[in-house]
Design a protein around this motif. Sequence first.
Motif, mmCIF file in Angstrom:
data_model
loop_
_atom_site.group_PDB
_atom_site.id
_atom_site.type_symbol
_atom_site.label_atom_id
_atom_site.label_comp_id
_atom_site.label_asym_id
_atom_site.label_seq_id
_atom_site.Cartn_x
_atom_site.Cartn_y
_atom_site.Cartn_z
ATOM 1 N N GLU A 20 0.829 -1.198 0.000
ATOM 2 C CA GLU A 20 0.000 0.000 0.000
ATOM 3 C C GLU A 20 0.864 1.248 0.000
ATOM 4 O O GLU A 20 2.001 1.237 0.477
ATOM 5 N N GLY A 21 0.303 2.325 -0.526
ATOM 6 C CA GLY A 21 0.933 3.634 -0.451
ATOM 7 C C GLY A 21 2.334 3.678 -1.023
ATOM 8 O O GLY A 21 2.599 3.204 -2.133
ATOM 9 N N ALA A 22 3.262 4.238 -0.225
ATOM 10 C CA ALA A 22 4.631 4.459 -0.683
ATOM 11 C C ALA A 22 5.354 3.152 -0.976
ATOM 12 O O ALA A 22 6.182 3.089 -1.890
ATOM 13 N N LEU A 23 5.050 2.082 -0.208
ATOM 14 C CA LEU A 23 5.714 0.796 -0.438
ATOM 15 C C LEU A 23 5.339 0.238 -1.805
ATOM 16 O O LEU A 23 6.203 -0.223 -2.560
ATOM 17 N N ARG A 24 4.059 0.283 -2.146
ATOM 18 C CA ARG A 24 3.635 -0.226 -3.456
ATOM 19 C C ARG A 24 4.239 0.613 -4.584
ATOM 20 O O ARG A 24 4.667 0.077 -5.608
ATOM 21 N N GLN A 25 4.276 1.931 -4.394
ATOM 22 C CA GLN A 25 4.880 2.796 -5.404
ATOM 23 C C GLN A 25 6.357 2.457 -5.571
ATOM 24 O O GLN A 25 6.895 2.485 -6.683
ATOM 25 N N HIS A 26 7.010 2.097 -4.466
ATOM 26 C CA HIS A 26 8.422 1.708 -4.513
ATOM 27 C C HIS A 26 8.600 0.442 -5.343
ATOM 28 O O HIS A 26 9.535 0.343 -6.148
ATOM 29 N N PHE A 27 7.714 -0.536 -5.169
ATOM 30 C CA PHE A 27 7.764 -1.756 -5.985
ATOM 31 C C PHE A 27 7.653 -1.412 -7.470
ATOM 32 O O PHE A 27 8.406 -1.921 -8.305
ATOM 33 N N LEU A 28 6.694 -0.558 -7.800
ATOM 34 C CA LEU A 28 6.466 -0.189 -9.202
ATOM 35 C C LEU A 28 7.660 0.560 -9.772
ATOM 36 O O LEU A 28 8.064 0.327 -10.918
ATOM 37 N N ASP A 29 8.241 1.463 -8.982
ATOM 38 C CA ASP A 29 9.406 2.220 -9.445
ATOM 39 C C ASP A 29 10.605 1.311 -9.695
ATOM 40 O O ASP A 29 11.484 1.637 -10.502
ATOM 41 N N MET A 30 10.664 0.177 -8.998
ATOM 42 C CA MET A 30 11.753 -0.775 -9.212
ATOM 43 C C MET A 30 11.539 -1.614 -10.465
ATOM 44 O O MET A 30 12.422 -2.366 -10.869
ATOM 45 N N GLY A 31 10.355 -1.504 -11.074
ATOM 46 C CA GLY A 31 10.091 -2.244 -12.305
ATOM 47 C C GLY A 31 9.157 -3.416 -12.137
ATOM 48 O O GLY A 31 8.871 -4.129 -13.103
ATOM 49 N N LEU A 32 8.673 -3.648 -10.919
ATOM 50 C CA LEU A 32 7.755 -4.760 -10.667
ATOM 51 C C LEU A 32 6.339 -4.326 -11.031
ATOM 52 O O LEU A 32 5.523 -3.990 -10.173
ATOM 53 N N ILE A 33 6.055 -4.328 -12.325
ATOM 54 C CA ILE A 33 4.755 -3.892 -12.825
ATOM 55 C C ILE A 33 4.053 -5.066 -13.497
ATOM 56 O O ILE A 33 4.709 -5.969 -14.033
ATOM 57 N N PRO A 34 2.737 -5.116 -13.451
ATOM 58 C CA PRO A 34 2.009 -6.207 -14.107
ATOM 59 C C PRO A 34 2.402 -6.328 -15.582
ATOM 60 O O PRO A 34 2.462 -5.334 -16.307
ATOM 61 N N GLY A 35 2.693 -7.565 -15.999
ATOM 62 C CA GLY A 35 3.098 -7.816 -17.380
ATOM 63 C C GLY A 35 4.594 -7.926 -17.569
ATOM 64 O O GLY A 35 5.055 -8.347 -18.636
#
Length: 494
Positions: A20-35
């Motif tokens: 959630e929040g900043a942690l999830r955004q951190h995952f996405l910024d690292m490249g862990l995006i769906p697909g």
Amino acid sequence: MTLKELEIGKTAVVSSVGGEGALRQHFLDMGLIPGAEVTLVKYAPMGDPMELQIHGYELTLRLDDAGQIGIGKPYIREKREEKPHGKHPGPHPGLGEGGKYHVKADEHPLPEGECLSFALAGNQNCGKTTLFNQLTGANQHVGNFPGVTVDRKDGIIRDHAGTLVTDLPGIYSMSPYSSEELVTRQFLMEDRPKGIINIVDATNIERNLYLTMQLMELDVPMVLALNMMDEVRDNGGAILVNEMERMLGIPVIPISAARNEGIAELVDHALHVARYQERPGRTDFCDSGDHGGALHRCLHGIMHLIEDHAVRAGIPVRFAASKLVEGDGLIRESLHLSKNEDEMVEHIILQMEEERGLDRSAAMADMRFAFIRKVCEETVIKPRESREHVRSQRMDRILTGKYTALPAFVAIMGAVFWLTFNVIGAWLSNALEMVIGWLTQLADQALASAGVNEVLHSLVIDGIFNGVGSVLSFLPVIVTLFFFLSLLEDSGYM
């Protein structure tokens, strides 16, 4: 199934991103995006963290975090042959003073005598400190950013009075996940430097360009320093600098900070774009034809809606719109939107999510990585695997192997303590004790010859020389121990 359950050597496609929040955004910024395709390379000796390969770079993730990333059915990924590029690096410079892309109409010169302040920004371990030292030499001041314990280093560019470079903390994105990222964003938006020097690791360019895109959205004059280009060249790779400049719209300068190559050209370009306030040629990275243009319409609709608020708040419009889509609460508060405007922004984002098939934050991250992939396909000629990397992998098999890591660690630390307490440290301690003993004897004889009072004589000899000397005798052991520990840390082992 989660990423935590993936087996070594297997590949899977990310299906969902938790947190959630900043942690999830951190995952996405690292490249862990769906697909995105992700491959598990190995685990650390104690089983945590895990090393992954995603978007062409290596990523380390804790098991607890990996348990929040959903994946599809694992499979063995086939090796893909690199297609011949068919292009060759041309003469440089391309952008900036004297370059073919230089546009005089974009100039807005600063008044004579105004200080040219620069922010030096980049990912961690990209050679930022080395470049800062090359730029400033001994003209440095070390302090702290206000309100936090994050180090701040300022310096004047050598042979260029009236300049100031601030070495910002190493970060991976402009999302406020850590104190370093928050400090960097506050400095760029509140202190408003006249220019940005963005240093990237040319050997890991896919990961580094993510921050570059966010910095460009700030619409501040900027140059891109491709560091470690000597390693890329030595391993048969290349980067088409002029082509990258054309796609990014900013000067791109190949350098090697460690070898002091390209630094003079970098300084010339940085001074020029700052003095004439030449802003990035593009800040818009969304494609109107990508997935029906859902994100493109969303961002541009929000930009038109909030433009007056962004101008009043002193926030670049494109950056503000991107952060609103990502759900950045700090930017939303700074814009002071009315209730109706706030609801309109939310409706625009919800419509984009429905059309795009991804949530807002994932859609933004996917857009950035798609653009990076396009830039790299057009401009990067992949180098072969370096001898250093091959040697490092061989050492890792022993030093971080499942069955050899702990015995290797015990052996290395045993050798460190043996050398510290029985060989080097012990010899230095004995040598220091001999020197202190000799000085004590000289002082004792001098005080006795001078007929100094016995109380004062005892204070100097017994209190100062013997007391302080006994403490100082431990100093060589401590210095030796920290020397070996620093070697292990700098080598990447610890």
